[in-house]
Design a protein around this motif. Sequence first.
Motif, short mmCIF file in Angstrom:
data_model
loop_
_atom_site.label_atom_id
_atom_site.label_comp_id
_atom_site.label_asym_id
_atom_site.label_seq_id
_atom_site.Cartn_x
_atom_site.Cartn_y
_atom_site.Cartn_z
N PRO A 178 0.84 -1.08 0.03
CA PRO A 178 0.01 -0.20 0.04
C PRO A 178 0.69 1.34 -0.05
CG PRO A 178 0.14 -0.97 2.00
CD PRO A 178 0.67 -2.13 1.29
N LEU A 179 2.09 1.30 0.40
CA LEU A 179 2.66 2.53 0.60
C LEU A 179 4.00 2.37 -0.55
CD1 LEU A 179 3.01 3.06 4.54
CD2 LEU A 179 1.43 4.23 2.73
N HIS A 180 3.89 1.57 -1.33
CA HIS A 180 4.94 1.40 -2.25
C HIS A 180 4.98 2.90 -3.11
CE1 HIS A 180 7.61 0.15 -5.55
NE2 HIS A 180 6.63 0.38 -6.38
N GLY A 181 6.00 3.40 -3.50
CA GLY A 181 6.35 4.69 -4.17
C GLY A 181 6.01 5.89 -3.21
N TRP A 182 5.87 5.62 -2.03
CA TRP A 182 5.69 6.69 -0.83
C TRP A 182 7.01 6.93 0.07
CZ3 TRP A 182 1.88 10.47 -0.77
CH2 TRP A 182 0.78 10.16 -1.31
N VAL A 183 7.37 7.96 0.23
CA VAL A 183 8.29 8.27 1.26
C VAL A 183 7.78 8.88 2.38
CG1 VAL A 183 10.48 9.69 1.81
CG2 VAL A 183 10.26 8.53 -0.49
N VAL A 184 8.17 8.29 3.90
CA VAL A 184 7.76 8.74 5.17
C VAL A 184 8.87 9.42 5.43
CG1 VAL A 184 6.87 8.14 7.14
CG2 VAL A 184 6.13 6.89 5.15
N PRO A 230 1.30 4.45 11.57
CA PRO A 230 0.87 3.72 10.34
C PRO A 230 -0.32 3.80 10.13
CG PRO A 230 2.12 2.41 12.10
CD PRO A 230 1.77 3.47 12.71
N ALA A 231 -1.30 3.73 10.89
CA ALA A 231 -2.92 3.91 10.36
C ALA A 231 -3.06 5.17 9.68
CB ALA A 231 -3.78 3.51 11.64
N ALA A 232 -2.48 6.38 10.25
CA ALA A 232 -2.59 7.47 9.83
C ALA A 232 -1.70 7.57 8.62
CB ALA A 232 -2.00 8.66 10.96
N ILE A 233 -0.87 7.26 8.40
CA ILE A 233 -0.13 7.47 7.08
C ILE A 233 -0.83 6.53 5.99
CG2 ILE A 233 2.15 6.60 5.85
CD1 ILE A 233 2.53 9.11 7.66
N LEU A 234 -1.25 5.37 6.40
CA LEU A 234 -1.99 4.62 5.39
C LEU A 234 -3.25 5.21 4.86
CD1 LEU A 234 -1.32 1.07 7.10
CD2 LEU A 234 -0.62 1.58 4.59
N ALA A 235 -4.05 5.91 5.98
CA ALA A 235 -5.13 6.71 5.59
C ALA A 235 -4.95 7.80 4.69
CB ALA A 235 -5.97 6.86 6.73
N LEU A 236 -4.00 8.50 5.14
CA LEU A 236 -3.74 9.91 4.16
C LEU A 236 -3.28 9.32 2.75
CD1 LEU A 236 -3.29 12.76 4.48
CD2 LEU A 236 -0.83 12.17 5.23
N CYS A 237 -2.45 8.33 2.63
CA CYS A 237 -2.04 8.02 1.43
C CYS A 237 -2.96 7.52 0.34
CB CYS A 237 -0.85 7.35 1.31
SG CYS A 237 1.03 7.89 2.22
N ALA A 238 -3.70 6.72 1.15
CA ALA A 238 -4.89 6.10 0.45
C ALA A 238 -5.91 7.13 -0.02
CB ALA A 238 -5.48 5.07 1.23
N ALA A 239 -6.09 8.42 0.64
CA ALA A 239 -6.99 9.52 0.04
C ALA A 239 -6.44 10.25 -0.78
CB ALA A 239 -7.53 9.99 1.44
N ALA A 240 -5.07 10.20 -0.99
CA ALA A 240 -4.49 11.12 -2.23
C ALA A 240 -4.87 10.88 -3.49
CB ALA A 240 -2.88 10.71 -1.86
N PRO A 241 -4.83 12.00 -4.16
CA PRO A 241 -5.29 11.91 -5.70
C PRO A 241 -4.46 10.96 -6.72
CG PRO A 241 -5.45 14.20 -5.01
CD PRO A 241 -4.74 13.57 -3.85
N GLY A 242 -5.03 10.06 -7.28
CA GLY A 242 -4.14 9.08 -8.04
C GLY A 242 -3.66 7.97 -7.07
N ALA A 243 -4.00 7.83 -5.81
CA ALA A 243 -3.46 6.92 -4.99
C ALA A 243 -3.93 5.54 -5.50
CB ALA A 243 -4.01 6.94 -3.50
N ALA A 244 -4.92 5.31 -6.14
CA ALA A 244 -5.37 3.85 -6.34
C ALA A 244 -4.56 3.52 -7.89
CB ALA A 244 -6.99 4.07 -6.62
#
Length: 260
Positions: free
Chosen positions: A9-15, A246-260
Motif C-alpha cells: 500500500p505504501l509502495h512509491g511513498w516516502v515517509v 501507521p494507520a494515519a499514514i495509510l489513510a492519508l496516502c490512500a486518500a491522495a489523488p491518484g493513489a489507486a
Amino acid sequence: MTGPTAALPLHGWVVSVDLWGTLITYGDRNAEAEWRLREFETVLTAFGHDVGPDRLREAVLAVRDDTRARQRDTGEQPPVRDQVMEMLTALNLGSLDPVHEQRLVDTLLIPHTHAVQRACPEVFPGALTALWELRQAGARLVLTSNTLATPASVSRLIMEERGLLSVFDDTVFSSDIGIAKPRREIFAAVASRSQVPLQRVVHVGNSPTTDIAGALNAGCRAVLLTHRDKRCDHDVPVITALDQLPAAILALCAAAPGAA
C-alpha cells in the motif's frame, strides 16, 4: 507496474520522520546545559581565561537561544564551529592569537557537540514498531532532522545506540544540507534523493511550524505528532502516540489523488 512490490500500500511513498521530540525525547536539557557549562569553564580556565560562571552562562545560553530562534524562523543552519566562535565573541575575551584561538575552539567543540548525551534521550514508546510497520507496507523511510549543537555524526551515533539507524533508508540532517526546516530545500532534498515528487513525501514531526508548515509549504503531506496538545492551524492528521502512526499514514496516502 505489477507484482508483489507494487501491491504494497505504501509502495512509491516516502515517509520522512523528524528525530527530536518525535522519535526520541529531548531528555534532561538542564543536565545537558549544566555539563556543557562546566566543561566550557574547565577548558577556558586551562587556556588562561577566567570568565566566571555567571558571565559564561549568559554568553553560552544567549548564543544557544539566538541560533535556535534563527533556525526556526528562517531555516538558517549555523555551523557548530560558528556557534562556538559566537560564544567566544560574547565572552569578550579580547584579541586572541590565531593559533591560540583555533586550539581553544577545537577543544570547546568537543563538549559543545557531545553535551546532548548527558541529557540521556530515550526512544518514545512504539517508535520502532511503527517504523517497521511502515517499511513492511512498502514505504521508504527517511530521517529528516534539524541539528544545532548536535551535528549529524553525533545524532547518528545516538540513533545507532538506540536501534533506530538501521530502520531508515536515508538520513537528511540540516548540518549536512546546510539549511534547516522549515526551508523548502530540505524537503526537496528528501524527495530528490528518494527520486519521488514532493507530493509523494509525507513528513511526520512534532512542530507545527518547522515540521508541518514547512512540509506543506514545500508541497509535501504531513502528520503532526503531539504529546502536549500543540495547536496546529493546518488540516493534517494529528496523532498523540506513535502506535497511531501507521494507520494515519495509510489513510492519508490512500486518500491522495491518484493513489489507486
